[in-house]
Motif scaffolding. Sequence first.
Motif, PDB file in Angstrom:
ATOM      1  N   THR A   1       0.844  -1.196   0.000  1.00 49.29           N
ATOM      2  CA  THR A   1       0.000   0.000   0.000  1.00 49.29           C
ATOM      3  C   THR A   1       0.874   1.238   0.000  1.00 49.29           C
ATOM      4  O   THR A   1       1.822   1.345   0.786  1.00 49.29           O
ATOM      5  N   VAL A   2       0.550   2.160  -0.878  1.00 48.96           N
ATOM      6  CA  VAL A   2       1.204   3.460  -0.921  1.00 48.96           C
ATOM      7  C   VAL A   2       0.247   4.463  -0.306  1.00 48.96           C
ATOM      8  O   VAL A   2      -0.919   4.543  -0.692  1.00 48.96           O
ATOM      9  N   PHE A   3       0.745   5.206   0.672  1.00 49.05           N
ATOM     10  CA  PHE A   3      -0.009   6.275   1.321  1.00 49.05           C
ATOM     11  C   PHE A   3       0.578   7.604   0.857  1.00 49.05           C
ATOM     12  O   PHE A   3       1.797   7.776   0.870  1.00 49.05           O
ATOM     13  N   VAL A   4      -0.290   8.515   0.449  1.00 47.90           N
ATOM     14  CA  VAL A   4       0.158   9.836   0.011  1.00 47.90           C
ATOM     15  C   VAL A   4      -0.703  10.875   0.711  1.00 47.90           C
ATOM     16  O   VAL A   4      -1.933  10.860   0.589  1.00 47.90           O
ATOM     17  N   ARG A   5      -0.048  11.766   1.435  1.00 47.53           N
ATOM     18  CA  ARG A   5      -0.773  12.853   2.096  1.00 47.53           C
ATOM     19  C   ARG A   5      -0.284  14.174   1.526  1.00 47.53           C
ATOM     20  O   ARG A   5       0.925  14.404   1.404  1.00 47.53           O
ATOM     21  N   HIS A   6      -1.233  15.015   1.168  1.00 52.44           N
ATOM     22  CA  HIS A   6      -0.881  16.327   0.639  1.00 52.44           C
ATOM     23  C   HIS A   6      -2.048  17.286   0.826  1.00 52.44           C
ATOM     24  O   HIS A   6      -3.185  16.877   1.032  1.00 52.44           O
ATOM     25  N   GLU A   7      -1.717  18.552   0.761  1.00 52.98           N
ATOM     26  CA  GLU A   7      -2.751  19.576   0.798  1.00 52.98           C
ATOM     27  C   GLU A   7      -3.001  20.035  -0.628  1.00 52.98           C
ATOM     28  O   GLU A   7      -2.072  20.116  -1.443  1.00 52.98           O
ATOM     29  N   VAL A   8      -4.251  20.313  -0.933  1.00 53.33           N
ATOM     30  CA  VAL A   8      -4.629  20.784  -2.261  1.00 53.33           C
ATOM     31  C   VAL A   8      -5.250  22.170  -2.137  1.00 53.33           C
ATOM     32  O   VAL A   8      -5.757  22.545  -1.083  1.00 53.33           O
ATOM     33  N   SER A   9      -5.202  22.913  -3.225  1.00 55.72           N
ATOM     34  CA  SER A   9      -5.748  24.273  -3.177  1.00 55.72           C
ATOM     35  C   SER A   9      -7.274  24.272  -3.175  1.00 55.72           C
ATOM     36  O   SER A   9      -7.892  25.165  -2.590  1.00 55.72           O
ATOM     37  N   ASP A  10      -7.882  23.253  -3.805  1.00 52.28           N
ATOM     38  CA  ASP A  10      -9.343  23.189  -3.894  1.00 52.28           C
ATOM     39  C   ASP A  10      -9.724  21.719  -4.046  1.00 52.28           C
ATOM     40  O   ASP A  10      -9.474  21.115  -5.095  1.00 52.28           O
ATOM     41  N   TYR A  11     -10.352  21.154  -3.015  1.00 52.85           N
ATOM     42  CA  TYR A  11     -10.676  19.729  -3.038  1.00 52.85           C
ATOM     43  C   TYR A  11     -11.527  19.341  -4.246  1.00 52.85           C
ATOM     44  O   TYR A  11     -11.263  18.334  -4.910  1.00 52.85           O
TER      45      TYR A  11
ATOM     46  N   PRO B   1     -10.725  20.273   4.820  1.00 57.07           N
ATOM     47  CA  PRO B   1     -11.157  19.489   3.662  1.00 57.07           C
ATOM     48  C   PRO B   1     -10.137  19.447   2.522  1.00 57.07           C
ATOM     49  O   PRO B   1     -10.251  18.621   1.629  1.00 57.07           O
ATOM     50  N   ASN B   2      -9.140  20.311   2.555  1.00 56.01           N
ATOM     51  CA  ASN B   2      -8.095  20.314   1.535  1.00 56.01           C
ATOM     52  C   ASN B   2      -6.866  19.507   1.947  1.00 56.01           C
ATOM     53  O   ASN B   2      -5.884  19.456   1.211  1.00 56.01           O
ATOM     54  N   ASP B   3      -6.902  18.872   3.103  1.00 51.92           N
ATOM     55  CA  ASP B   3      -5.835  17.980   3.583  1.00 51.92           C
ATOM     56  C   ASP B   3      -6.274  16.554   3.246  1.00 51.92           C
ATOM     57  O   ASP B   3      -7.189  16.018   3.863  1.00 51.92           O
ATOM     58  N   ILE B   4      -5.628  15.967   2.247  1.00 57.06           N
ATOM     59  CA  ILE B   4      -6.064  14.704   1.663  1.00 57.06           C
ATOM     60  C   ILE B   4      -5.014  13.613   1.895  1.00 57.06           C
ATOM     61  O   ILE B   4      -3.815  13.854   1.753  1.00 57.06           O
ATOM     62  N   THR B   5      -5.480  12.421   2.206  1.00 56.63           N
ATOM     63  CA  THR B   5      -4.627  11.232   2.211  1.00 56.63           C
ATOM     64  C   THR B   5      -5.256  10.240   1.241  1.00 56.63           C
ATOM     65  O   THR B   5      -6.451   9.971   1.291  1.00 56.63           O
ATOM     66  N   VAL B   6      -4.423   9.722   0.340  1.00 56.12           N
ATOM     67  CA  VAL B   6      -4.862   8.769  -0.671  1.00 56.12           C
ATOM     68  C   VAL B   6      -4.095   7.470  -0.457  1.00 56.12           C
ATOM     69  O   VAL B   6      -2.892   7.502  -0.152  1.00 56.12           O
ATOM     70  N   THR B   7      -4.770   6.333  -0.598  1.00 61.25           N
ATOM     71  CA  THR B   7      -4.086   5.046  -0.560  1.00 61.25           C
ATOM     72  C   THR B   7      -4.308   4.326  -1.880  1.00 61.25           C
ATOM     73  O   THR B   7      -5.377   4.436  -2.486  1.00 61.25           O
ATOM     74  N   HIS B   8      -3.263   3.627  -2.313  1.00 62.04           N
ATOM     75  CA  HIS B   8      -3.330   2.778  -3.499  1.00 62.04           C
ATOM     76  C   HIS B   8      -2.711   1.443  -3.128  1.00 62.04           C
ATOM     77  O   HIS B   8      -1.607   1.409  -2.576  1.00 62.04           O
TER      78      HIS B   8
ATOM     79  N   THR C   1       3.707  13.931   1.354  1.00 62.88           N
ATOM     80  CA  THR C   1       4.347  12.943   2.223  1.00 62.88           C
ATOM     81  C   THR C   1       3.922  11.582   1.703  1.00 62.88           C
ATOM     82  O   THR C   1       2.727  11.316   1.580  1.00 62.88           O
ATOM     83  N   VAL C   2       4.904  10.740   1.380  1.00 60.69           N
ATOM     84  CA  VAL C   2       4.619   9.433   0.784  1.00 60.69           C
ATOM     85  C   VAL C   2       5.288   8.364   1.621  1.00 60.69           C
ATOM     86  O   VAL C   2       6.452   8.509   2.005  1.00 60.69           O
ATOM     87  N   TRP C   3       4.544   7.294   1.915  1.00 62.32           N
ATOM     88  CA  TRP C   3       5.163   6.136   2.546  1.00 62.32           C
ATOM     89  C   TRP C   3       4.548   4.875   1.975  1.00 62.32           C
ATOM     90  O   TRP C   3       3.422   4.873   1.513  1.00 62.32           O
ATOM     91  N   VAL C   4       5.347   3.802   1.998  1.00 61.10           N
ATOM     92  CA  VAL C   4       4.947   2.518   1.437  1.00 61.10           C
ATOM     93  C   VAL C   4       4.962   1.496   2.565  1.00 61.10           C
ATOM     94  O   VAL C   4       5.908   1.464   3.356  1.00 61.10           O
ATOM     95  N   ALA C   5       3.914   0.675   2.633  1.00 59.88           N
ATOM     96  CA  ALA C   5       3.821  -0.316   3.700  1.00 59.88           C
ATOM     97  C   ALA C   5       3.355  -1.647   3.117  1.00 59.88           C
ATOM     98  O   ALA C   5       2.630  -1.688   2.118  1.00 59.88           O
ATOM     99  N   GLU C   6       3.763  -2.718   3.784  1.00 57.40           N
ATOM    100  CA  GLU C   6       3.345  -4.066   3.418  1.00 57.40           C
ATOM    101  C   GLU C   6       2.288  -4.538   4.405  1.00 57.40           C
ATOM    102  O   GLU C   6       2.464  -4.400   5.614  1.00 57.40           O
ATOM    103  N   LYS C   7       1.221  -5.104   3.903  1.00 56.10           N
ATOM    104  CA  LYS C   7       0.187  -5.671   4.761  1.00 56.10           C
ATOM    105  C   LYS C   7       0.703  -6.979   5.354  1.00 56.10           C
ATOM    106  O   LYS C   7       1.229  -7.824   4.646  1.00 56.10           O
TER     107      LYS C   7
END
Length: 89
Positions: free
Chosen positions: A3-13, A44-51, A82-88
């Motif tokens: 799993t890749v976790f990515v956290r970032h702020e966006v200007s407009d969600y 609401p503009n602070d987003i974390t995405v997982t893939h 901010t990106v981090w990779v983890a193994e389940k």
Amino acid sequence: MTTVFVRHEVSDYTAWRKVYDGFRSVQAANGVISEAVYQSADNPNDITVTHEFATPEAAKAFMQLEELRSAMRTGGILGAPTVWVAEKV
């Protein structure tokens, strides 16, 4: 499972979400098995995405895509994610 976790702020969600949703075909074509989007309760503009990917190699290859970098720029990401990779386990 990787799993890749990515956290970032966006200007407009809303604008970012349109770009993200338009990128699904690229995700599917490049090994993304599942994805999720989380929004901070306080901002609401602070987003974390997982893939999720089958292998670490697939995750690394996806993160190197120029198409991904371009979509992130177009989506209005502020600063470096901010990106981090983890193994389940």
